[in-house]
Design an enzyme around this catalytic site. Sequence first.
Site, PDB file in Angstrom:
ATOM      1  NE  ARG A  42      -4.132  -1.827   2.036  1.00 52.43           N
ATOM      2  CZ  ARG A  42      -5.192  -1.882   2.812  1.00 52.43           C
ATOM      3  NH1 ARG A  42      -5.328  -0.996   3.784  1.00 52.43           N
ATOM      4  NH2 ARG A  42      -6.123  -2.792   2.633  1.00 52.43           N
ATOM      5  CG  ASP A 150     -13.130   8.432   6.722  1.00 52.23           C
ATOM      6  OD1 ASP A 150     -13.816   7.397   6.728  1.00 52.23           O
ATOM      7  OD2 ASP A 150     -11.882   8.427   6.611  1.00 52.23           O
TER       8      ASP A 150
END
Length: 283
Positions: A42, A150
């Site tokens: 990632r 978020d």
Amino acid sequence: MTARRQHIANLDTASFRAIAALAYRESGLTLVEEKSSMIQSRLRHRLRDLGLADFPSYCALIESEEGSTERQHLVSALTTNVSHFFREEHHFDILKTEVDRCLPRLRAGGSMRIWSAGCSNGQEALSAAMTLTEHVPDIANLDVRILGTDIDPEVIRFARQAVYPQRLLGGVSKGLLSKYFEQVEGPTAGAHFTARNDLKNMIRYNELNLLSRWPMKKKFDVILCRNVVIYFDLKTQEDLWPHFHATLASDGVLFLGHSERIADPAKFGFSCTGPTTYRPTTR
């Protein structure tokens, strides 16, 4: 001629530990060494974007004063942001009973507040908006608002734009798609859809780190914090439960994800009233 792809050295143990410590400090994410290959995968694109050849150089950047922006990119890369519409549908069935409970108050001029904590790309908040509108057709005339938050500023920007490629519309039936979405031109090839304005007007999105101060003043009738705390260790989870309790209305409901539990609900003033469904019991 195709450009040669930059070689990035593998994630070494010392760098993994530095990244794990920073991720925990910044966002409460708990990373285990068994996941180091996933973390390496990632983060490699971040090293390529920055022109860095190895993870020690990357760690030096994110630990420096100049690395504040990259620390945000780090958290974004490590957060899966996998969601879809109407995930764990039983919670949306309960949401219908909650709005029924609030209707007398709403029709008398009161309000109902819903919080999607860890809202990712906005599918959860829009699912709640569709559920409420289907169940109470004049909901737009009532004071019902949904807050989506978020930690990742990129997904907050996406949620505000609310332009979804076909692949992100899983869970939306053809009937709901035609009723609540319209096809628009998207940033990439393929069909894209955006939600109707009356749905989007019910929702406000803000960036929020759950480990930081919560600025909300009103209590919430419904809190959805699903598939978020699974990334936190037990101590961090137990630090969060009192905050959720204090932010939830006395007759409200807290939904967690299918793999999440409050280990000792009574200790934190909750009772479990259904699958991953919790209500406050004490004040």
